[in-house]
Write a protein that holds these residues in place. Structure first.
Motif: not given
Ligand code: HEM
Length: 127
Positions: A37, A48, A51, A74, A85, A116-117
């Motif tokens: 965003p 993040f 979390f 999500r 990744r 996780a990724a």
């Molecule tokens: C949210 C991308 C991996 C945990 C997001 C968001 C994007 C994103 C675009 C939205 C941002 C927001 O508005 O909060 C990615 C990409 C990854 C990845 C490209 C590549 C592998 C991970 C991993 C974890 C993670 C490995 C955990 C260890 C989270 C969490 C949120 C989030 C906790 C917020 C969820 C919510 O809305 O409550 N991610 N992510 N992400 N990501 Fe990832």
């Protein structure tokens, strides 16, 4: 009682710094940045950080505010292919280099983020 990783690495301030350093790098990445965003980096950092704190045994604010994590679901709107990744992990490794947790904790965090990724992959670039 054994200490949680959350407490062992320094609690909330550690995760706040880690996530901040992580997003500093995401915002420099041409592939990752457009997925996030654009006008709510602070909100993304909060989500993040909450979390990660919850996952590692700290405050449960994440689930109180966001419900069940369901992270794969999500992430479905975001195209996470192997390149995304690897870029995401590079941002996280760079952030971990800065906050520099003790080697045993670093190894545990590296292992977790790798797995996780992988679990977040949702696009196959070959098809
Ligand atoms: C949210 C991308 C991996 C945990 C997001 C968001 C994007 C994103 C675009 C939205 C941002 C927001 O508005 O909060 C990615 C990409 C990854 C990845 C490209 C590549 C592998 C991970 C991993 C974890 C993670 C490995 C955990 C260890 C989270 C969490 C949120 C989030 C906790 C917020 C969820 C919510 O809305 O409550 N991610 N992510 N992400 N990501 Fe990832």
């Amino acid at each position: 009682m054994t200490q949680t990783l959350h407490d062992a690495v320094g609690g909330s301030p550690f995760f706040a710094r880690l996530v901040h350093e992580f997003y500093e790098r995401v915002w420099q990445d041409d592939v990752l940045r457009p997925m996030y965003p654009q006008d709510d980096r602070a909100g993304a950092e909060d989500r993040f950080r909450m979390f990660l704190e919850q996952y590692w045994g700290g405050s449960t604010a994440y689930s109180e505010q966001r419900g069940h994590p369901r992270l794969r679901m999500r992430h479905a709107p975001f195209p996470v292919d192997p390149d995304a990744r690897e870029r995401w992990l590079a941002c996280m490794r760079g952030a971990l280099d800065v906050v520099d947790p003790a080697p045993l904790h670093r190894a545990e965090l590296d292992d977790y983020f790798e797995r996780a990724a992988t679990a977040m992959l949702n696009r196959n670039p070959l098809i």
